[in-house]
Design a protein around this motif. Structure first.
Motif: not given
Ligand code: PMV
Length: 323
Positions: A294-305
């Motif tokens: 879950e946390a990795e998914l949130v990080r990936r989406l935040a990094r993608a803007g």
């Protein structure tokens, strides 16, 4: 009609009400044309505080009745000839993002007005909230408003068992049923691109009326029907496949967006499946995280803007708050 959900009781002003947002898992757009839809209430809340005032205002805006079509429609539907009211609204749901900010606003205002005018039953509140949203928006289905009134997971025109209620327009009838919550955590992410639900609904309606449209609508129907069953029995692998299939259909009818496709791609290493949610053409995506990622998914989406939220279904729909 089921009576498992409590009615909104009678109260004197001031009244406070709170409603969750919503996340469509399967069937947006097709639901407008009578196909099934699966939606859950998300634990991002809108809260309103309604009190008697010297003039009718929303968040101190004297001109809100003219400027805000949802507020105007809510007053017309459930505060006919009433005294001036001051409404304050605060929300954690981003606006025009496909996460139900308008449905939550409408349902919480309608619940507060309903309480202050003798109380209102939940089926009647679902019908009224839909009529208000439809008056403001011009088009659409009762999926969003019924979900924020019911809470939890609901199927519109699908599922099994007794309907919670039926919502009616002159030309169509939608049945709303409870679906079992499998207890999963979901991630929604707002692209930052606002868009008009009504424009997207009209564009998809035109596409579905064109050659090949009925066959596409049938595919939407199949995916949502299978999706409702798969969520109800907690089958993550089937849900993931169906999320991808539903996204292909939404792309086909023209409501995806390069930013949404980029977010779905960014989510892929940490999500079992993902798709746009809501009207599309911008707005948000919903993803089913791989367990523990879950946390990795949130990080990936935040990094993608994007602006991501880890959400759980809110089991309780619109409700009054104690003073
Ligand atoms: O993007 P939203 O939150 O307005 O959701 C719209 C869902 C549609 O199916 C496209 C329209 C509707 O009213 O059901």
């Amino acid at each position: 009609m089921s009576d498992e959900l409590g009615d909104i009781p009678s109260r004197t002003l001031p009244v406070s009400a709170r409603a969750p947002g919503k996340c469509i898992v399967f069937g947006e757009h097709a639901v407008v044309h009578g196909a099934p839809e699966l939606v859950f209430a998300v634990d991002l809340m809108t809260q309103v505080f309604v009190t008697a005032g010297s003039a009718t205002r929303l968040n101190s805006d004297d001109d809100a009745v003219r400027r805000n079509a949802y507020f105007r429609a809510a007053l017309e539907a459930s505060w006919k000839g009433g005294r001036p009211v001051e409404v304050r609204a605060i929300s954690r749901i981003p606006k025009s993002a496909g996460l139900g900010s308008s449905a939550a606003f409408v349902a919480s205002v309608a619940a507060a007005f309903g309480a202050a005018t003798g109380g209102v039953g939940r089926p009647a509140l679902a019908q009224r909230s839909f009529e208000i949203e439809r008056a403001a928006q011009g088009v659409g289905s009762p999926g969003d408003t019924s979900t924020v009134v019911a809470g939890g997971f609901v199927a519109v025109n699908g599922g099994t068992g007794e309907p919670l209620w039926t919502v009616q327009t002159p030309d169509r009838r939608w049945e709303v049923r409870r679906v079992n919550d499998p207890g999963w955590v979901w991630v929604v992410a707002y692209s930052g691109i606002t868009r008009s639900t009504a424009d997207a609904v009209r564009a998809v309606s035109a596409r579905l009326a064109a050659p090949g449209g009925p066959a596409l609508l049938e595919e939407f129907r199949q995916v949502a029907t299978e999706g409702i069953t798969a969520v109800g029995r907690g089958d993550r692998a089937a849900v993931a496949t169906l999320l991808r299939r539903n996204q292909e259909l939404l792309r086909e009818v023209g409501v995806s967006h390069p930013r949404l496709e980029a977010l779905i791609e960014a989510a892929a290493p940490a999500a079992e499946g993902a798709k746009l949610t809501g009207a599309g053409a911008g707005g948000s995506i919903v993803a089913l995280p791989m367990p523990g990622k879950e946390a990795e998914l949130v990080r990936r989406l935040a990094r993608a803007g994007a602006l991501p939220f880890v959400v759980r279904p809110a089991p309780i729909g619109v409700t009054l708050l104690e003073r």
